[in-house]
Design a protein around this motif. Structure first.
Motif, PDB file in Angstrom:
ATOM      1  N   LEU A 259       0.841  -1.200   0.000  1.00 58.90           N
ATOM      2  CA  LEU A 259       0.000   0.000   0.000  1.00 58.90           C
ATOM      3  C   LEU A 259       0.874   1.247   0.000  1.00 58.90           C
ATOM      4  CD1 LEU A 259      -2.794  -1.024   2.527  1.00 58.90           C
ATOM      5  CD2 LEU A 259      -3.089  -0.582   0.088  1.00 58.90           C
ATOM      6  N   ASN A 260       2.103   1.126   0.514  1.00 61.81           N
ATOM      7  CA  ASN A 260       3.036   2.255   0.555  1.00 61.81           C
ATOM      8  C   ASN A 260       4.084   2.178  -0.547  1.00 61.81           C
ATOM      9  OD1 ASN A 260       1.941   3.553   2.829  1.00 61.81           O
ATOM     10  ND2 ASN A 260       3.010   2.190   4.216  1.00 61.81           N
ATOM     11  N   ALA A 261       4.540   0.984  -0.873  1.00 67.87           N
ATOM     12  CA  ALA A 261       5.594   0.808  -1.877  1.00 67.87           C
ATOM     13  C   ALA A 261       5.025   0.053  -3.073  1.00 67.87           C
ATOM     14  CB  ALA A 261       6.773   0.043  -1.282  1.00 67.87           C
ATOM     15  N   PRO A 262       5.400   0.438  -4.296  1.00 68.52           N
ATOM     16  CA  PRO A 262       4.890  -0.277  -5.478  1.00 68.52           C
ATOM     17  C   PRO A 262       5.260  -1.751  -5.436  1.00 68.52           C
ATOM     18  CG  PRO A 262       6.032   1.744  -6.100  1.00 68.52           C
ATOM     19  CD  PRO A 262       6.322   1.524  -4.648  1.00 68.52           C
ATOM     20  N   ILE A 263       4.351  -2.593  -5.886  1.00 70.38           N
ATOM     21  CA  ILE A 263       4.655  -4.020  -5.964  1.00 70.38           C
ATOM     22  C   ILE A 263       5.560  -4.286  -7.162  1.00 70.38           C
ATOM     23  CG2 ILE A 263       2.616  -4.618  -7.332  1.00 70.38           C
ATOM     24  CD1 ILE A 263       2.461  -7.171  -5.512  1.00 70.38           C
ATOM     25  N   ALA A 264       5.490  -3.424  -8.167  1.00 67.20           N
ATOM     26  CA  ALA A 264       6.397  -3.388  -9.317  1.00 67.20           C
ATOM     27  C   ALA A 264       6.388  -1.944  -9.795  1.00 67.20           C
ATOM     28  CB  ALA A 264       5.937  -4.342 -10.417  1.00 67.20           C
ATOM     29  N   GLU A 265       7.361  -1.573 -10.606  1.00 66.40           N
ATOM     30  CA  GLU A 265       7.459  -0.180 -11.034  1.00 66.40           C
ATOM     31  C   GLU A 265       6.166   0.287 -11.697  1.00 66.40           C
ATOM     32  OE1 GLU A 265      10.377   2.766 -13.652  1.00 66.40           O
ATOM     33  OE2 GLU A 265      10.803   0.622 -13.501  1.00 66.40           O
ATOM     34  N   GLY A 266       5.593   1.360 -11.157  1.00 66.94           N
ATOM     35  CA  GLY A 266       4.369   1.910 -11.718  1.00 66.94           C
ATOM     36  C   GLY A 266       3.111   1.146 -11.365  1.00 66.94           C
ATOM     37  N   CYS A 267       3.221   0.152 -10.490  1.00 62.92           N
ATOM     38  CA  CYS A 267       2.074  -0.703 -10.155  1.00 62.92           C
ATOM     39  C   CYS A 267       1.828  -0.663  -8.645  1.00 62.92           C
ATOM     40  CB  CYS A 267       2.308  -2.134 -10.603  1.00 62.92           C
ATOM     41  SG  CYS A 267       2.592  -2.311 -12.383  1.00 62.92           S
ATOM     42  N   HIS A 268       0.643  -0.235  -8.255  1.00 60.43           N
ATOM     43  CA  HIS A 268       0.327  -0.058  -6.851  1.00 60.43           C
ATOM     44  C   HIS A 268      -0.849  -0.935  -6.434  1.00 60.43           C
ATOM     45  CE1 HIS A 268       2.938   3.523  -6.362  1.00 60.43           C
ATOM     46  NE2 HIS A 268       2.678   3.672  -7.651  1.00 60.43           N
TER      47      HIS A 268
ATOM     48  N   GLU B 150      14.850  -4.335  -0.417  1.00 55.55           N
ATOM     49  CA  GLU B 150      14.090  -3.681   0.647  1.00 55.55           C
ATOM     50  C   GLU B 150      12.994  -4.599   1.184  1.00 55.55           C
ATOM     51  OE1 GLU B 150      16.053  -0.683  -1.836  1.00 55.55           O
ATOM     52  OE2 GLU B 150      14.756  -2.387  -2.283  1.00 55.55           O
ATOM     53  N   GLY B 151      12.368  -5.371   0.294  1.00 52.81           N
ATOM     54  CA  GLY B 151      11.332  -6.284   0.739  1.00 52.81           C
ATOM     55  C   GLY B 151      11.892  -7.419   1.578  1.00 52.81           C
ATOM     56  N   GLN B 152      13.056  -7.921   1.197  1.00 54.88           N
ATOM     57  CA  GLN B 152      13.698  -8.972   1.977  1.00 54.88           C
ATOM     58  C   GLN B 152      14.051  -8.452   3.374  1.00 54.88           C
ATOM     59  OE1 GLN B 152      16.982 -10.837  -0.102  1.00 54.88           O
ATOM     60  NE2 GLN B 152      15.999 -10.516  -2.065  1.00 54.88           N
ATOM     61  N   ALA B 153      14.579  -7.230   3.423  1.00 56.15           N
ATOM     62  CA  ALA B 153      14.937  -6.647   4.720  1.00 56.15           C
ATOM     63  C   ALA B 153      13.701  -6.466   5.583  1.00 56.15           C
ATOM     64  CB  ALA B 153      15.637  -5.307   4.514  1.00 56.15           C
TER      65      ALA B 153
END
Length: 215
Positions: free
Chosen positions: A25-34, A120-123
């Motif tokens: 909801l805060n970070a795109p799941i892929a570039e340009g995709c929310h 970032e997702g792994q962290a």
């Protein structure tokens, strides 16, 4: 809805995937995709995505349907969504329809290779697992707890942990990878092994460093 979601396993899968996708909801799941929603459906979960083209001039509202009976575990679904959102996909006309003004696409996850999770997702997954509080903590428990972290690039993460009832902060260096479950479970024991402790002259935020990047 044609039929209610009544099977306990279906409810569990729905809830699990909802939690897994909350961060997007805060970070795109892929570039340009929310992410715009995680919806229940008969025998499936549906993920609503707001996407734009490469120039950002045209937007699309997409709804991806993932059947509950898939052999692919919920943890792989974010990677599967990244795959379909970042590459050209061909769908059968039987798998494409419309719902709530969105293009509905039925996925077959077992036929899709999940894209790797960004660093970032792994962290975030690692930090969440270490920082979630025990609902009923044992005051005698000697497990370390997370009090800070630093991302160092190249897939490296320094965790700052401290044992309850002890002085001194340990910096544990790890290398982010696709599967960290074993390391999360072993970390309390590993940082207690004093033979692993090394001086930390360049880091004023800890008293010793443990190198677990090759563990």
């Amino acid at each position: 809805m044609d039929e209610p979601m009544t099977h306990p396993e279906d409810r569990h899968l729905q809830a699990t995937l909802s939690r897994l996708l909350l961060d997007h909801l805060n970070a795109p799941i892929a570039e340009g995709c929310h992410l715009r929603g995680v919806l229940p459906a008969p025998g499936a979960v549906r993920v609503a995505i707001h996407a734009c083209d490469d120039e950002g001039s045209e937007t699309f509202r997409l709804l991806y349907e993932i059947p509950h009976e898939t052999t692919v575990g919920p943890a792989y679904i974010p990677g599967i969504l990244r795959t379909v959102l970042t590459g050209t996909q061909i769908y059968s006309s039987d798998d494409v329809s419309e719902a709530m003004g969105m293009t509905l696409i039925r996925l077959h996850p077992e036929k899709i290779t999940p894209a790797p999770e960004p660093e970032e997702g792994q962290a975030l997954s690692m930090l969440r697992a270490l920082s979630d509080p025990d609902p009923a903590p044992d005051p005698e428990d000697d497990a370390p707890f997370l009090i800070g972290f630093l991302m160092n690039g190249d897939g490296r993460l320094r965790l700052y942990v401290q044992h309850p009832g002890r002085t001194g902060i340990i910096g544990a260096d790890i290398r982010l990878a696709e599967t960290l479950t074993a390391l999360i479970a072993a970390l309390p024991s590993l940082v207690k092994e004093e033979e692993r402790h090394q001086p930390a002259p360049d880091d004023p935020h800890c008293d010793a460093v443990v190198d677990l990047t090759s563990w």
